[in-house]
Motif scaffolding. Structure first.
Motif, PDB file in Angstrom:
ATOM      1  N   GLU A   1     -37.864 -19.423-106.714  1.00 14.72           N
ATOM      2  CA  GLU A   1     -37.900 -17.994-106.113  1.00 14.72           C
ATOM      3  C   GLU A   1     -37.914 -18.122-104.575  1.00 14.72           C
ATOM      4  N   VAL A   2     -38.514 -18.988-104.229  1.00 17.33           N
ATOM      5  CA  VAL A   2     -38.572 -19.215-102.824  1.00 17.33           C
ATOM      6  C   VAL A   2     -37.124 -19.214-102.120  1.00 17.33           C
ATOM      7  N   LYS A   3     -36.478 -19.958-102.834  1.00 17.36           N
ATOM      8  CA  LYS A   3     -34.631 -19.810-102.141  1.00 17.36           C
ATOM      9  C   LYS A   3     -34.183 -18.288-102.281  1.00 17.36           C
ATOM     10  N   LYS A   4     -34.438 -17.642-103.401  1.00 16.99           N
ATOM     11  CA  LYS A   4     -33.932 -16.319-103.234  1.00 16.99           C
ATOM     12  C   LYS A   4     -34.868 -15.461-102.138  1.00 16.99           C
ATOM     13  N   VAL A   5     -35.970 -15.568-101.904  1.00 16.66           N
ATOM     14  CA  VAL A   5     -36.706 -14.778-100.990  1.00 16.66           C
ATOM     15  C   VAL A   5     -36.224 -15.310 -99.612  1.00 16.66           C
ATOM     16  N   ALA A   6     -35.900 -16.858 -99.340  1.00 16.58           N
ATOM     17  CA  ALA A   6     -35.285 -17.098 -98.088  1.00 16.58           C
ATOM     18  C   ALA A   6     -34.156 -16.245 -97.692  1.00 16.58           C
ATOM     19  N   LYS A   7     -33.098 -16.028 -98.516  1.00 14.44           N
ATOM     20  CA  LYS A   7     -32.000 -15.577 -98.164  1.00 14.44           C
ATOM     21  C   LYS A   7     -32.195 -14.049 -97.848  1.00 14.44           C
ATOM     22  N   ALA A   8     -33.231 -13.466 -98.553  1.00 15.91           N
ATOM     23  CA  ALA A   8     -33.639 -11.993 -98.239  1.00 15.91           C
ATOM     24  C   ALA A   8     -34.479 -11.827 -96.785  1.00 15.91           C
ATOM     25  N   LEU A   9     -35.253 -12.897 -96.513  1.00 15.88           N
ATOM     26  CA  LEU A   9     -35.737 -13.011 -95.283  1.00 15.88           C
ATOM     27  C   LEU A   9     -34.682 -13.237 -94.271  1.00 15.88           C
ATOM     28  N   LEU A  10     -33.835 -13.898 -94.184  1.00 18.11           N
ATOM     29  CA  LEU A  10     -32.830 -14.358 -93.173  1.00 18.11           C
ATOM     30  C   LEU A  10     -32.299 -13.029 -92.898  1.00 18.11           C
ATOM     31  N   ASP A  11     -31.906 -12.276 -93.855  1.00 18.07           N
ATOM     32  CA  ASP A  11     -31.070 -10.801 -93.681  1.00 18.07           C
ATOM     33  C   ASP A  11     -32.128  -9.999 -93.005  1.00 18.07           C
ATOM     34  N   THR A  12     -33.300  -9.762 -93.350  1.00 16.26           N
ATOM     35  CA  THR A  12     -34.292  -9.123 -92.974  1.00 16.26           C
ATOM     36  C   THR A  12     -34.835  -9.361 -91.607  1.00 16.26           C
ATOM     37  N   ALA A  13     -34.979 -10.611 -91.332  1.00 17.28           N
ATOM     38  CA  ALA A  13     -35.143 -10.915 -89.720  1.00 17.28           C
ATOM     39  C   ALA A  13     -33.941 -10.786 -88.856  1.00 17.28           C
ATOM     40  N   SER A  14     -32.646 -10.778 -89.286  1.00 18.08           N
ATOM     41  CA  SER A  14     -31.644 -10.417 -88.558  1.00 18.08           C
ATOM     42  C   SER A  14     -31.739  -8.908 -88.158  1.00 18.08           C
ATOM     43  N   GLY A  15     -31.938  -8.092 -89.108  1.00 20.65           N
ATOM     44  CA  GLY A  15     -32.197  -6.615 -89.131  1.00 20.65           C
ATOM     45  C   GLY A  15     -33.219  -6.116 -88.132  1.00 20.65           C
ATOM     46  N   ILE A  16     -34.387  -6.939 -88.224  1.00 24.36           N
ATOM     47  CA  ILE A  16     -35.477  -6.410 -87.336  1.00 24.36           C
ATOM     48  C   ILE A  16     -35.395  -6.544 -85.843  1.00 24.36           C
ATOM     49  N   ALA A  17     -34.453  -7.754 -85.495  1.00 24.01           N
ATOM     50  CA  ALA A  17     -34.048  -8.265 -84.246  1.00 24.01           C
ATOM     51  C   ALA A  17     -33.024  -7.346 -83.627  1.00 24.01           C
ATOM     52  N   THR A  18     -32.185  -6.619 -84.501  1.00 19.53           N
ATOM     53  CA  THR A  18     -30.954  -6.133 -83.771  1.00 19.53           C
ATOM     54  C   THR A  18     -31.236  -4.458 -84.063  1.00 19.53           C
ATOM     55  N   ASN A  19     -31.961  -3.911 -84.788  1.00 19.70           N
ATOM     56  CA  ASN A  19     -32.143  -2.498 -85.025  1.00 19.70           C
ATOM     57  C   ASN A  19     -33.461  -2.015 -84.620  1.00 19.70           C
ATOM     58  N   PRO A  20     -33.515  -1.686 -83.168  1.00 19.35           N
ATOM     59  CA  PRO A  20     -34.723  -1.082 -82.756  1.00 19.35           C
ATOM     60  C   PRO A  20     -34.916   0.236 -83.080  1.00 19.35           C
ATOM     61  N   LEU A  21     -36.155   0.639 -82.993  1.00 13.56           N
ATOM     62  CA  LEU A  21     -36.865   1.892 -83.524  1.00 13.56           C
ATOM     63  C   LEU A  21     -36.110   3.083 -82.905  1.00 13.56           C
ATOM     64  N   GLN A  22     -35.768   4.364 -83.616  1.00 14.21           N
ATOM     65  CA  GLN A  22     -35.250   5.274 -82.614  1.00 14.21           C
ATOM     66  C   GLN A  22     -36.237   5.848 -81.717  1.00 14.21           C
ATOM     67  N   GLY A  23     -35.907   5.962 -80.293  1.00 11.65           N
ATOM     68  CA  GLY A  23     -36.906   6.242 -79.254  1.00 11.65           C
ATOM     69  C   GLY A  23     -37.532   5.278 -78.567  1.00 11.65           C
ATOM     70  N   GLU A  24     -37.380   4.266 -79.162  1.00  6.00           N
ATOM     71  CA  GLU A  24     -37.890   2.895 -78.503  1.00  6.00           C
ATOM     72  C   GLU A  24     -37.593   2.596 -77.014  1.00  6.00           C
ATOM     73  N   PRO A  25     -38.315   2.445 -76.007  1.00  2.00           N
ATOM     74  CA  PRO A  25     -37.953   2.286 -74.910  1.00  2.00           C
ATOM     75  C   PRO A  25     -37.137   1.160 -74.251  1.00  2.00           C
ATOM     76  N   GLU A  26     -36.248   1.468 -73.386  1.00  2.46           N
ATOM     77  CA  GLU A  26     -35.179   0.366 -73.101  1.00  2.46           C
ATOM     78  C   GLU A  26     -36.100  -0.891 -72.351  1.00  2.46           C
ATOM     79  N   SER A  27     -36.842  -0.417 -71.392  1.00  2.00           N
ATOM     80  CA  SER A  27     -37.712  -1.567 -70.639  1.00  2.00           C
ATOM     81  C   SER A  27     -38.826  -1.755 -71.089  1.00  2.00           C
ATOM     82  N   SER A  28     -39.111  -3.094 -70.722  1.00  4.97           N
ATOM     83  CA  SER A  28     -40.572  -3.468 -71.165  1.00  4.97           C
ATOM     84  C   SER A  28     -41.727  -2.567 -70.629  1.00  4.97           C
ATOM     85  N   PRO A  29     -42.634  -2.397 -71.490  1.00  5.15           N
ATOM     86  CA  PRO A  29     -43.694  -1.392 -71.402  1.00  5.15           C
ATOM     87  C   PRO A  29     -44.597  -2.123 -70.276  1.00  5.15           C
ATOM     88  N   ALA A  30     -45.225  -1.185 -69.462  1.00  6.32           N
ATOM     89  CA  ALA A  30     -46.350  -1.836 -68.213  1.00  6.32           C
ATOM     90  C   ALA A  30     -47.316  -2.334 -69.043  1.00  6.32           C
TER      91      ALA A  30
END
Length: 278
Positions: free
Chosen positions: A249-278
């Motif tokens: 089961e770990v191997k199956k989950v690992a593939k999903a995790l890699l896809d999910t991690a890539s999506g989190i890193a490249t798909n920001p929330l709508q309305g997310e600020p462009e610059s780092s917050p203070a």
């Protein structure tokens, strides 16, 4: 009469009483240069080079490096050894609570989906000092489940989150972390030899994901993937009782995790600020 100390232009200490106007002016310039460096780091998405710092501050490269080294030593700057780039470090984590909250909000739906797809607990972790801290947890709905609490801190050497993050760090940084924490034996499966740990990290780099196979908890198994595009030492994982969460089961989950991690890193929330917050 005492010997007069020669003024060091890179001395950032407060001027002594009676210091000359020139020395007081330099003290201000030193702070301004630090602010210029930090502003440059904040505005950069991918990181900045030593040359960019030298050009922006008007400093020789050797002096610019000393400023960066000091900031890195206090965890305000993080250096990418491979790419030679400098980024804001974890010293600003407390000041970037909104930035972390954005990451948590961005990751939350994905963690929920992972929990629903596999029936096990999904986690978001961040390296904070020499431990990993749980930023968010979406618990399994099953009666018997493996789950930490938000804010819990765990070692890097015996957790999937820790290994996934450590595999992305320079070797000397990992050695420094392990020097602080040691490799405490938590179970019979815990890696306690530093060479074995680095061999495990090499495997993580090859596969893209990390496994904790009953190394932190006697009946716990976890798989994690780093969030590479966030410029933060962060990772997501799925964890469950080893009696139910098998290696198949770990191997199956690992593939999903890699896809999910890539999506989190490249798909920001709508309305997310462009610059780092203070």
């Amino acid at each position: 009469m005492g010997r007069r100390r020669k003024h060091d232009p890179d001395d950032l200490s407060s001027p002594e009483q009676g210091a000359s106007e020139e020395e007081r002016d330099y003290s201000v310039r030193a702070v301004e240069r630090v602010c210029l460096i930090l502003n440059l780091l904040q505005e950069s998405v991918d990181g900045i080079t030593l040359n960019e710092v030298a050009q922006t501050t008007g400093l020789p490269k050797s002096s610019a490096f000393r400023y960066l080294w000091t900031l890195e030593n206090h965890r305000y700057v993080e250096r990418d050894e491979e790419g030679g780039l400098f980024r804001l470090g974890l010293g600003f984590v407390g000041m970037q609570s909104r930035h972390l909250e954005i990451l948590r909000e961005r990751a939350r739906p994905s963690l929920q989906q992972l929990r629903d797809d596999f029936g096990e607990t999904a986690n978001l972790g961040l390296l904070d000092g020499d431990h990993v801290i749980y930023i968010d947890i979406v618990e399994s709905r099953r009666g018997v489940r493996l789950a930490a609490s938000r804010g819990d801190r765990v070692p890097i050497h015996c957790t999937a989150l820790g290994k996934a993050i450590a595999a992305q760090l320079p070797e000397d940084r990992v050695r420094d972390l392990l020097k602080e924490t040691g490799l405490e034996r938590r179970t019979g499966n815990t890696i306690t030899a530093i060479d074995d740990f680095f061999a495990d990290l090499a495997k993580v780099r090859r596969t893209g994901y990390a496994i904790d196979d009953r190394e932190n908890e006697e009946d716990g198994r976890c798989v994690a993937a780093p969030l590479l595009g966030t410029h933060l030492p962060a990772a997501i994982s799925v964890s469950g009782p080893s009696s139910r969460f098998t290696m198949q089961e770990v191997k199956k989950v690992a593939k999903a995790l890699l896809d999910t991690a890539s999506g989190i890193a490249t798909n920001p929330l709508q309305g997310e600020p462009e610059s780092s917050p203070a």
